[in-house]
Design a protein around this motif. Structure first.
Motif, short mmCIF file in Angstrom:
data_model
loop_
_atom_site.label_atom_id
_atom_site.label_comp_id
_atom_site.label_asym_id
_atom_site.label_seq_id
_atom_site.Cartn_x
_atom_site.Cartn_y
_atom_site.Cartn_z
N SER A 21 17.31 -27.55 -6.91
CA SER A 21 18.25 -27.61 -5.80
C SER A 21 19.65 -27.47 -6.36
O SER A 21 19.90 -27.74 -7.54
CB SER A 21 18.12 -28.93 -5.02
N ARG A 22 20.57 -27.04 -5.50
CA ARG A 22 21.95 -26.83 -5.94
C ARG A 22 22.89 -27.12 -4.78
O ARG A 22 22.74 -26.56 -3.69
CB ARG A 22 22.14 -25.39 -6.44
N GLU A 23 23.84 -28.00 -5.01
CA GLU A 23 24.84 -28.31 -3.99
C GLU A 23 25.82 -27.15 -3.89
O GLU A 23 26.43 -26.74 -4.89
CB GLU A 23 25.58 -29.59 -4.38
N VAL A 45 30.46 -29.41 -0.16
CA VAL A 45 30.58 -30.76 0.40
C VAL A 45 32.03 -30.97 0.81
O VAL A 45 32.95 -30.66 0.05
CB VAL A 45 30.20 -31.86 -0.63
N SER A 105 27.57 -31.30 4.32
CA SER A 105 26.94 -31.16 3.00
C SER A 105 25.96 -30.00 3.07
O SER A 105 25.07 -29.99 3.92
CB SER A 105 26.20 -32.46 2.64
N ARG A 106 26.12 -29.00 2.18
CA ARG A 106 25.24 -27.83 2.17
C ARG A 106 24.56 -27.73 0.81
O ARG A 106 25.22 -27.73 -0.22
CB ARG A 106 26.02 -26.55 2.46
N THR A 107 23.24 -27.62 0.83
CA THR A 107 22.46 -27.56 -0.40
C THR A 107 21.46 -26.43 -0.32
O THR A 107 20.88 -26.17 0.74
CB THR A 107 21.70 -28.90 -0.62
#
Length: 250
Positions: free
Chosen positions: A180-182, A185, A190-192
């Motif tokens: 996973s990768r942020e 924010v 918050s988008r991942t």
């Protein structure tokens, strides 16, 4: 002039012709050896936002059924011969290895859009330190510093609360994903991105359904995918050494 959208295997080239064109001129495949570039005729004028959406829609429609290496929006070539000579043939081995590496993988994206009022209410209700600061600020004659301290404390605690909730809600999805990768924010969203195997898409969908239930009343959930692995291309291992990035965006 051609827009070059991505690269697929030659054996998957027929899938390109089955994609509805949408805003694009009918997409087609330009084949060179074991590879094929996904192209469409470029519009007469400048590229606009709708063209970027159409580029993404095309790649998303393809990746549902076949592996795709996406190219950056706006990648162009003068004609099909140039696509073969400048895009496919010079990097054929690397492209074939990268396609093999992502063949069983797709990207999913998850946005958590927090209800700020709900977060503030939860903090004000459950945090005794905030309650004490708020009581002090309500005393007649309270200073500006007291009132500012309440606002700063609430903002910091809201940020902590939202980070805690996001970590709790997404823990199961992180377990389904390979990585996973942020991506983004801020004070609200918050988008991942999640790298998920194709054979685990149903698991991911079920996990997000449970996440929506957990987040109800605290945040809205936007779930997008499957997509090409945009956010993880630099992590694709080709051979024993990292491959240099080319002018085409890898």
């Amino acid at each position: 002039m051609l827009l070059v959208h991505g690269v697929v295997r030659e054996s998957d080239a027929p899938a390109v012709g089955r994609v509805p064109p949408g805003r694009l001129q009918q997409p087609r495949a330009v084949v060179a050896g074991p590879l094929a570039a996904v192209v469409s005729d470029a519009p007469d004028g400048d590229l606009v936002g709708d063209d970027a959406v159409a580029h993404l829609d095309l790649l998303v429609a393809l990746v549902v059924t076949v592996p795709v290496l996406p190219l950056p929006f706006g990648t162009v070539a003068p004609d099909e011969d140039a696509v073969r000579a400048e895009v496919l043939e010079p990097s054929a081995d690397e492209l074939a290895q990268r396609l093999a590496a992502v063949a069983d993988l797709v990207e999913l994206r998850l946005d958590l859009d927090f209800d700020t009022d709900a977060s503030v209410a939860a903090v004000s209700r459950d945090d005794p330190d905030i309650a004490r600061l708020a009581a002090r600020a309500r005393v007649p004659g309270a200073s500006l510093a007291d009132r500012m301290a309440v606002g700063e404390a609430v903002a910091a605690r809201v940020a902590d609360l939202q980070a805690e909730l996001a970590a709790t809600w997404t823990q199961e999805l992180s377990g389904v994903a390979e990585q996973s990768r942020e991506l983004h924010v801020d004070d609200q969203v918050s988008r991942t991105a999640y790298l998920v195997r194709r054979d685990r898409l149903d698991d991911a969908d079920a996990t997000v359904a449970r996440l929506r239930e957990a987040a109800a009343g605290s945040a809205s959930v936007e779930y997008v995918g499957p997509m090409p692995v945009y956010s993880f291309l630099d992590d694709v291992v080709v051979g024993s050494q990292p491959a240099p990035r080319s002018r085409w965006g890898w």
